[in-house]
Design a protein around this motif. Structure first.
Motif, PDB file in Angstrom:
ATOM      1  N   UNK A 255      41.346  40.195  36.096  1.00  0.00           N
ATOM      2  CA  UNK A 255      41.615  42.121  36.699  1.00  0.00           C
ATOM      3  C   UNK A 255      42.459  42.415  36.525  1.00  0.00           C
ATOM      4  N   UNK A 256      44.069  41.773  36.585  1.00  0.00           N
ATOM      5  CA  UNK A 256      44.721  41.263  36.127  1.00  0.00           C
ATOM      6  C   UNK A 256      45.745  40.743  35.697  1.00  0.00           C
ATOM      7  N   UNK A 257      45.545  40.464  34.714  1.00  0.00           N
ATOM      8  CA  UNK A 257      46.578  39.574  34.176  1.00  0.00           C
ATOM      9  C   UNK A 257      47.618  38.960  34.258  1.00  0.00           C
ATOM     10  N   UNK A 258      48.499  39.831  34.178  1.00  0.00           N
ATOM     11  CA  UNK A 258      49.480  40.340  34.488  1.00  0.00           C
ATOM     12  C   UNK A 258      50.486  39.395  35.823  1.00  0.00           C
TER      13      UNK A 258
ATOM     14  N   UNK B  55      42.491  36.129  46.848  1.00  0.00           N
ATOM     15  CA  UNK B  55      41.831  35.838  45.420  1.00  0.00           C
ATOM     16  C   UNK B  55      42.109  36.598  43.982  1.00  0.00           C
ATOM     17  N   UNK B  56      41.158  38.118  44.811  1.00  0.00           N
ATOM     18  CA  UNK B  56      40.618  38.974  43.287  1.00  0.00           C
ATOM     19  C   UNK B  56      42.625  39.318  42.883  1.00  0.00           C
ATOM     20  N   UNK B  57      43.525  39.824  43.711  1.00  0.00           N
ATOM     21  CA  UNK B  57      44.500  40.384  43.273  1.00  0.00           C
ATOM     22  C   UNK B  57      45.340  38.837  42.104  1.00  0.00           C
ATOM     23  N   UNK B  58      44.707  38.152  42.233  1.00  0.00           N
ATOM     24  CA  UNK B  58      45.149  37.142  41.360  1.00  0.00           C
ATOM     25  C   UNK B  58      44.482  36.714  39.738  1.00  0.00           C
TER      26      UNK B  58
END
Length: 525
Positions: free
Chosen positions: A164-167, A157-160
């Motif tokens: 943190x990672x708006x792109x 979930x943190x990857x999305x």
């Protein structure tokens, strides 16, 4: 007990007097509620008493002499019994008011009445799913079968995360986010016991919740709560929007995280291909919560929510009242409104279950209210319950559900849950609630993914101190600037706006993932 209209009128009358320092809720009450801090010697002319000692805001003042063992009334109902003699003008609280047994007349269905439908149906902008369910939000969810898979679920979930990672989600503006709802259970319990059945029912309710476009379920592999059994017990089958796998079969943590990220990426295009459309308010299922309550909760925010619930029910929607320990002592006011005697008896059966549950654990129902509730003026669970049921408005009670069961009835229903807000709301959302309305007097920072949570402050002091977490100030009822009816209509419109996509304060702060707390009642072995 006064009708809701009469109760509102009594509050209004107290407010209209510039000299008003207290509120009387019912002519039969033995106490009045302080609007401001009262000091010794303050004369309450309308009550004919002089204050003795310091009375904090929201606390109770005795209006007559009360002998030891005598019942004390608020809302025209018993809130406890004097544990020592109380003089007129004295503070009534934990030092001189205690619980006690008394007979309650359940009068099953004697007060049930027809609810007239709204002349012009209200609408909101919802997301209609393939199965006809209507969503208020559009998330992708990651669930876990056991706590052992919590870390990998969070990593995926943190990857999305947009902060943190708006792109990563930049090309998917219609997706509200990817959330991992983890918990602390799933193993070392009876495989055929009630505790695991409750967990499976909760996870099953979330797996098919309309606010999730797609769901990924991750297990460890050797846990008691096997994913295959979870799906079987909940009547679910894996498909392109419901995917599952385990850490052990995938080959460890690194491979699991990578696989999970890839699966979510595959889900994103379809999840993003949604649009909001006009739907009737009858598709709203609203979970009713109160937490950090105070002496004003049953006077302002809870009746305001009750007024909004009456409007919701008139428009064909559903409201889920819960927190069984927090209706204890007031359940007879709900059984009278039960559509049928059978529904009323189902509610009493849940009360009896809780009495036995507390006996097994050598506990008392009166361990609720909390320390904060007591500081805010609530003394016994009876008093808290009488104010708490005001959230349910005045319409018929149409059904009673056990924890996390699917809510299919329309109107005001009851779901059996603990009083602890995260556990209670988790059960409501598992039952299908696509919106939560939460009243608070002491201050709460609660949120509930995937369903938005709207927060109601009971008093203006809280609103000014913690407006960063509040969506509506119901303290205006005390000040006489708005009525319960006006604020109830405003809240009903706020429900529709929030269901249409307007983000609540808790959503803006990112609350919701950590607040997923399924009810655990099993022995852990």
């Amino acid at each position: 007990m006064l009708s809701p209209v009469e109760e509102k009128s009594s509050v209004k009358d107290a407010q209209q007097s510039n000299a008003a320092r207290v509120i009387r809720l019912n002519p039969a009450d033995d106490v009045v509620i302080s609007l401001h801090q009262l000091v010794s010697g303050t004369v309450l002319a309308e009550e004919g008493v002089t204050v003795s000692g310091l009375i904090p805001p929201g606390h109770k003042v005795a209006t007559r002499a009360i002998e030891t063992g005598e019942a004390v009334h608020r809302y025209g109902q018993i809130i406890g019994f004097a544990s020592q003699p109380i003089r007129a003008g004295q503070h009534v609280h934990t030092h001189n008011l205690a619980m006690g047994d008394f007979t309650r007349d359940y009068a099953y269905s004697k007060g049930a009445r027809e609810t007239l439908p709204a002349a012009q149906p209200a609408t909101f902008q919802g997301i209609v799913r393939r199965d006809g369910q209507v969503a208020t939000r559009n998330y992708i969810g990651i669930l876990i079968s056991v706590n052992c898979s919590a870390t990998v679920a969070r990593a995926i979930a943190d990857y999305f995360r947009r902060d943190i990672h708006p792109e990563v989600l930049g090309a998917f503006p219609n997706v509200d986010g990817v959330v991992a709802l983890t918990h602390g259970a799933g193993c070392a319990v009876d495989a055929d016991g009630e505790g695991l059945a409750i967990l499976q029912r909760t996870l099953g309710g979330y797996a098919c919740h309309p606010n999730f476009a797609s769901v990924l379920v991750i297990g460890l592999g050797c846990e008691t709560n096997q994913i295959s059994k979870l799906l079987e017990t909940q009547g679910l089958k894996e498909h392109e929007r419901l995917r599952t796998f385990t850490i052990q079969d995938t080959g460890g943590t690194t491979a699991t995280i990578a696989k999970g990220i890839d699966i979510i990426k595959e889900m994103l295009p379809e999840a993003n291909a949604v649009k909001r459309e006009t739907v009737p308010a009858s598709h709203l299922k609203v979970g009713l919560q109160c937490g950090g309550s105070d002496g004003y909760s049953g006077i302002t925010a809870n009746p305001v929510l009750g007024a909004a619930v009456d409007l919701l029910v008139a428009h064909g929607g559903t409201a889920i009242l819960s927190e069984t320990p927090e209706i204890y002592g007031a359940e007879h006011l709900l059984t009278r409104r039960a559509s049928t005697p059978e529904i009323g008896r189902k509610l009493v059966d849940r009360i009896k279950w809780w009495e036995k549950y507390c006996d097994r654990h050598d506990a008392q129902m009166n361990n609720n209210p909390s320390a904060g509730n007591k500081a805010g003026g609530l003394t016994t669970v009876l008093e808290k319950s009488l104010g708490g049921i005001a959230k349910g408005g005045s319409t018929n009670l149409t059904e009673v559900y056990e924890y996390a069961q699917p809510v299919r009835a329309r109107g005001l229903v009851f779901m059996d849950t603990p009083g602890y807000d995260p556990i209670s709301a988790t059960g409501q959302v598992a039952g299908g609630a696509n919106l939560i309305c939460f009243t608070t007097g002491r201050g709460s920072a609660y949120g509930c993914a995937p369903s938005p949570s709207v927060k109601l402050a009971t008093n203006t002091t809280l609103w000014q101190r913690q407006s960063d977490d509040m969506d509506l100030n119901c303290g205006e009822v005390l000040e006489g600037t708005k009525t319960i009816e006006v604020l109830g209509a405003l809240l009903f419109q706020m429900m529709l706006d929030t269901a249409s996509g307007r983000r609540s304060r808790s959503e803006q702060h990112g609350y919701g993932q950590n607040e997923f707390v399924p009810w655990q009642i099993s022995a852990i072995t």
